[in-house]
Scaffold this motif. Structure first.
Motif, PDB file in Angstrom:
ATOM      1  N   ARG A   1       0.847  -1.196   0.000  1.00 56.74           N
ATOM      2  CA  ARG A   1       0.000   0.000   0.000  1.00 56.74           C
ATOM      3  C   ARG A   1       0.880   1.242   0.000  1.00 56.74           C
ATOM      4  N   ARG A   2       0.419   2.255  -0.737  1.00 64.99           N
ATOM      5  CA  ARG A   2       1.097   3.547  -0.810  1.00 64.99           C
ATOM      6  C   ARG A   2       0.099   4.592  -0.334  1.00 64.99           C
ATOM      7  N   ILE A   3       0.498   5.336   0.690  1.00 64.48           N
ATOM      8  CA  ILE A   3      -0.411   6.298   1.291  1.00 64.48           C
ATOM      9  C   ILE A   3       0.252   7.666   1.315  1.00 64.48           C
TER      10      ILE A   3
ATOM     11  N   THR B   1       4.218  -1.336   3.432  1.00 65.63           N
ATOM     12  CA  THR B   1       3.463  -0.102   3.241  1.00 65.63           C
ATOM     13  C   THR B   1       4.417   1.082   3.202  1.00 65.63           C
ATOM     14  N   LEU B   2       4.139   2.001   2.301  1.00 67.23           N
ATOM     15  CA  LEU B   2       4.922   3.226   2.162  1.00 67.23           C
ATOM     16  C   LEU B   2       4.033   4.415   2.475  1.00 67.23           C
TER      17      LEU B   2
ATOM     18  N   PHE C   1       0.287  12.392  -9.122  1.00 69.24           N
ATOM     19  CA  PHE C   1       0.604  11.058  -8.606  1.00 69.24           C
ATOM     20  C   PHE C   1      -0.560  10.413  -7.855  1.00 69.24           C
ATOM     21  N   TYR C   2      -1.669  11.102  -7.699  1.00 66.16           N
ATOM     22  CA  TYR C   2      -2.787  10.550  -6.935  1.00 66.16           C
ATOM     23  C   TYR C   2      -3.206   9.163  -7.395  1.00 66.16           C
ATOM     24  N   PRO C   3      -3.256   8.880  -8.708  1.00 67.53           N
ATOM     25  CA  PRO C   3      -3.675   7.535  -9.120  1.00 67.53           C
ATOM     26  C   PRO C   3      -2.745   6.423  -8.633  1.00 67.53           C
ATOM     27  N   ARG C   4      -1.546   6.775  -8.225  1.00 71.70           N
ATOM     28  CA  ARG C   4      -0.577   5.765  -7.797  1.00 71.70           C
ATOM     29  C   ARG C   4      -0.618   5.503  -6.296  1.00 71.70           C
ATOM     30  N   PHE C   5      -1.485   6.247  -5.582  1.00 79.55           N
ATOM     31  CA  PHE C   5      -1.640   6.044  -4.136  1.00 79.55           C
ATOM     32  C   PHE C   5      -2.922   5.275  -3.863  1.00 79.55           C
TER      33      PHE C   5
ATOM     34  N   GLU D   1      -4.514   1.917  10.465  1.00 82.38           N
ATOM     35  CA  GLU D   1      -5.737   1.240   9.982  1.00 82.38           C
ATOM     36  C   GLU D   1      -5.836   1.336   8.473  1.00 82.38           C
ATOM     37  N   LEU D   2      -5.531   2.504   7.924  1.00 88.87           N
ATOM     38  CA  LEU D   2      -5.566   2.672   6.468  1.00 88.87           C
ATOM     39  C   LEU D   2      -4.496   1.815   5.796  1.00 88.87           C
ATOM     40  N   ALA D   3      -3.365   1.700   6.433  1.00 83.69           N
ATOM     41  CA  ALA D   3      -2.261   0.902   5.883  1.00 83.69           C
ATOM     42  C   ALA D   3      -2.592  -0.578   5.859  1.00 83.69           C
ATOM     43  N   THR D   4      -3.389  -1.003   6.809  1.00 81.92           N
ATOM     44  CA  THR D   4      -3.685  -2.429   6.917  1.00 81.92           C
ATOM     45  C   THR D   4      -5.031  -2.774   6.295  1.00 81.92           C
TER      46      THR D   4
END
Length: 156
Positions: free
Chosen positions: A2-4, A64-65, A77-81, A150-153
């Motif tokens: 995941r990329r946040i 996760t990044l 770059f939004y589409p890549r997150f 939580e978002l990362a997982t």
């Protein structure tokens, strides 16, 4: 993997959140640091070095990044997150934090503070309109980080 993206105005808590996430073993990149950003006369401010950010986001090491920053070209770059998280707080809170922080002098001068007030009015609505999640950072940093984890997982 995941990329946040963690974005928000100066003083919102991006650097503090990333420092806590790094302590928890997450991979973090603070784009206010060299070499990720550079000054652009055309944009009238700092922008991401698109070659470096593109390469960073193309890696997949399985972890996760979290990327933090607020620059005019981040939307490319939004589409890549997987998530775009706006950290927000009222202007008086932002200014108080900037006044007392020890890690960065930005926001201590009167002209910088006036610019920050203007930037919040002009740019935070744009960030809010394009984010996938918003976290109010007037809550304790541990609560902010729990929400980011939580978002990362995969939590919502």
């Amino acid at each position: 993997m995941r990329r946040i993206l963690v974005t928000g105005m100066s003083g919102a808590g991006k650097s503090s959140a990333l420092a806590e996430l790094a302590k928890r073993g997450f991979r973090v990149v603070e784009t206010d640091e060299t070499p990720w950003s550079e000054w652009s006369e055309a944009e009238g401010g700092y922008v991401w070095r698109e070659d470096l950010v593109a390469e960073l986001l193309s890696r997949d090491d399985g972890t996760t990044l979290f990327v933090a920053g607020t620059v005019s070209n981040q939307g490319r770059f939004y589409p890549r997150f997987d998530a775009i998280v706006l950290l927000s707080a009222p202007v008086d809170v932002l200014l108080r934090r900037l006044e007392t922080r020890m890690t960065n002098d930005y926001g201590k001068a009167a002209n910088e503070r006036a610019l920050i007030v203007d930037d919040v009015a002009a740019f935070e609505p744009l960030l809010r309109a394009s984010c996938t999640h918003e976290i109010d950072t007037t809550q304790p940093i541990d609560d902010v980080v729990v929400r980011l984890v939580e978002l990362a997982t995969g939590g919502r």
